[in-house]
Design a protein around this motif. Structure first.
Motif, PDB file in Angstrom:
ATOM      1  N   TYR A  14      -2.794   4.002   0.512  1.00 48.28           N
ATOM      2  CA  TYR A  14      -3.092   2.609   0.163  1.00 48.28           C
ATOM      3  C   TYR A  14      -2.764   1.649   1.306  1.00 48.28           C
ATOM      4  CZ  TYR A  14      -2.452  -1.893  -2.269  1.00 48.28           C
ATOM      5  OH  TYR A  14      -2.481  -3.210  -2.640  1.00 48.28           O
ATOM      6  N   HIS A  58      -5.129   0.351   5.144  1.00 50.48           N
ATOM      7  CA  HIS A  58      -5.290  -1.046   5.569  1.00 50.48           C
ATOM      8  C   HIS A  58      -4.746  -1.244   6.977  1.00 50.48           C
ATOM      9  CE1 HIS A  58      -5.802  -1.641   1.193  1.00 50.48           C
ATOM     10  NE2 HIS A  58      -6.414  -2.765   1.510  1.00 50.48           N
ATOM     11  N   ALA A  99      -6.213  -5.872  -2.195  1.00 43.26           N
ATOM     12  CA  ALA A  99      -7.065  -4.919  -1.478  1.00 43.26           C
ATOM     13  C   ALA A  99      -7.711  -5.627  -0.299  1.00 43.26           C
ATOM     14  CB  ALA A  99      -8.136  -4.367  -2.424  1.00 43.26           C
ATOM     15  N   GLY A 151      -8.602   0.104  -0.661  1.00 42.86           N
ATOM     16  CA  GLY A 151      -7.737  -0.508  -1.664  1.00 42.86           C
ATOM     17  C   GLY A 151      -6.888   0.570  -2.317  1.00 42.86           C
ATOM     18  N   GLN A 152      -6.205   0.202  -3.376  1.00 36.97           N
ATOM     19  CA  GLN A 152      -5.362   1.159  -4.103  1.00 36.97           C
ATOM     20  C   GLN A 152      -6.286   2.072  -4.912  1.00 36.97           C
ATOM     21  OE1 GLN A 152      -3.321   3.445  -5.087  1.00 36.97           O
ATOM     22  NE2 GLN A 152      -1.557   2.086  -5.057  1.00 36.97           N
ATOM     23  N   LYS A 197      -2.528  -3.139 -10.228  1.00 39.45           N
ATOM     24  CA  LYS A 197      -3.537  -2.076 -10.322  1.00 39.45           C
ATOM     25  C   LYS A 197      -3.801  -1.731 -11.788  1.00 39.45           C
ATOM     26  CE  LYS A 197      -5.622   1.999  -9.152  1.00 39.45           C
ATOM     27  NZ  LYS A 197      -6.909   2.134  -8.476  1.00 39.45           N
ATOM     28  N   ALA A 210      -7.922  -7.209  -5.786  1.00 33.49           N
ATOM     29  CA  ALA A 210      -7.638  -5.921  -6.434  1.00 33.49           C
ATOM     30  C   ALA A 210      -8.715  -5.591  -7.462  1.00 33.49           C
ATOM     31  CB  ALA A 210      -6.269  -5.967  -7.096  1.00 33.49           C
ATOM     32  N   TRP A 257     -11.940  -4.482  -5.791  1.00 37.07           N
ATOM     33  CA  TRP A 257     -11.847  -3.100  -5.315  1.00 37.07           C
ATOM     34  C   TRP A 257     -11.931  -2.117  -6.474  1.00 37.07           C
ATOM     35  CZ3 TRP A 257     -12.761  -0.086  -1.536  1.00 37.07           C
ATOM     36  CH2 TRP A 257     -12.295   1.244  -1.592  1.00 37.07           C
TER      37      TRP A 257
END
Length: 329
Positions: free
Chosen positions: A11, A15, A173, A180-181, A191, A315, A318
């Motif tokens: 995660y 990035h 994200a 993203g996650q 999330k 988030a 994503w």
């Protein structure tokens, strides 16, 4: 020279890789893909599949033109660490020791470490500064604190400098939608709230409603992942310029309760979802918020996404993209 990013398919690591590539860095990623994804790694980076505790592999990589390491690889779930502490001391502490030793042996003098606010435990004073006592409540926090101690001792004994960044609650994200996650069955509140808003979960659980906080639920300092990785890039520049070893908080200095996050997720998504109240979890502190002036002052860090609704919007976008990438998830 290149930067080695461990856990760079995960995660936060993915990035970081995008951030470095955009800055013109050569990047090597080391990841065993246990929780990361090869497709999350920027195409310009070199991906090596392997374990960060593999001394022979580390030696091979670090003698090949690496001048700095950014270390994300490890296990990060607090309740799991309580149930399986030895996993955390192996993945987080023992593997970090192997990586530090490999750096020393191969002359890699710059090291940026992914630490955590969990080292503070239940702080007596909030916001909590870097000079506060450290009393981890979980093996996760203890494993990270042990790594910080190893880094400090190594820097005192060798030509070696580090920055340990103590994260508060990382969320959001990539604003460009590249990563993203993505881990299945994640436990991060934002999330989970996004999954619930999109119908991927039947409900969201609130663990503890009787804390000594304004609404009885836990309060956390949520930091956008894009802002967090920019702090790492600035830390890298600081070390390359001859900066001294430092431990710095990474947060915004503002806390939001679980109920406030739920309200924001409902507002941003336009969707309601079921919330179930459950008992407290072991290892959770009532309130953890950063005193975050040092990272701004020393690294020149200027957050761009310090707004809860913005974090949740990224988030959520994503999560929707992830659904279209793999409908079964």
């Amino acid at each position: 020279m290149a930067v080695l990013v461990t856990g760079g398919a995960g995660y936060i690591g993915s990035h970081m890789v995008w951030n470095l590539v955009e800055a013109g860095e050569q990047v090597v990623v080391l990841d065993n893909l246990s929780t990361g994804f090869d497709w999350a790694v920027a195409g310009a980076a070199r991906l090596v599949c392997g374990d960060v505790g593999d001394a022979d592999l580390l030696d091979e990589l670090l003698k090949g033109g690496i001048d700095a390491v950014i270390h994300f690889a490890g296990s990060v779930i607090v309740p799991e660490s309580v149930a399986d502490p030895l996993k955390y001391y192996r993945n987080n502490t023992a593997s970090t020791r192997a990586l530090i030793e490999a750096c020393v042996m191969n002359g890699v003098r710059r090291f940026i470490f992914s630490s955590t606010a969990a080292v503070y435990g239940d702080p007596e004073v909030v916001p909590v500064g870097e000079d506060a006592p450290v009393h981890p409540l979980s093996p996760y926090g203890s494993s990270k604190l042990m790594s910080e101690i190893m880094l400090a001792d190594t820097a005192a004994a060798h030509d070696f400098a580090f920055t340990a960044l103590r994260y508060f609650n990382v969320a959001g994200a990539d604003p460009g939608g590249r990563t993203g996650q993505s881990t299945a069955n994640a436990t991060h509140l934002i999330k989970v709230a996004c999954e619930a808003a999109l119908g991927k979960r039947s409900h969201l659980s609130v663990f503890g409603t009787d804390y000594d906080t304004p609404d009885g639920t836990g309060v956390r300092d949520y930091i956008h992942v894009a802002d967090l990785v920019e702090a790492h890039r600035l830390a890298l520049a600081h070390l390359r310029d001859g900066g001294q070893s430092r431990i710095l908080n990474c947060g915004y200095g503002e806390g939001y309760s679980v109920r406030q996050v739920i309200e924001s997720a409902r507002r941003v998504s336009g969707c309601d979802f079921k919330v179930v109240e459950e008992p407290r979890r072991l290892g959770d502190a009532p309130q953890v918020v950063a005193r975050a002036d040092a990272v701004r002052r020393e690294l020149g860090w200027q957050p761009r996404y310090d707004d809860l609704d913005t974090i949740i919007a990224h988030a959520l976008a994503w999560e929707d993209r992830l659904s279209r990438r793999n409908p079964a998830r």
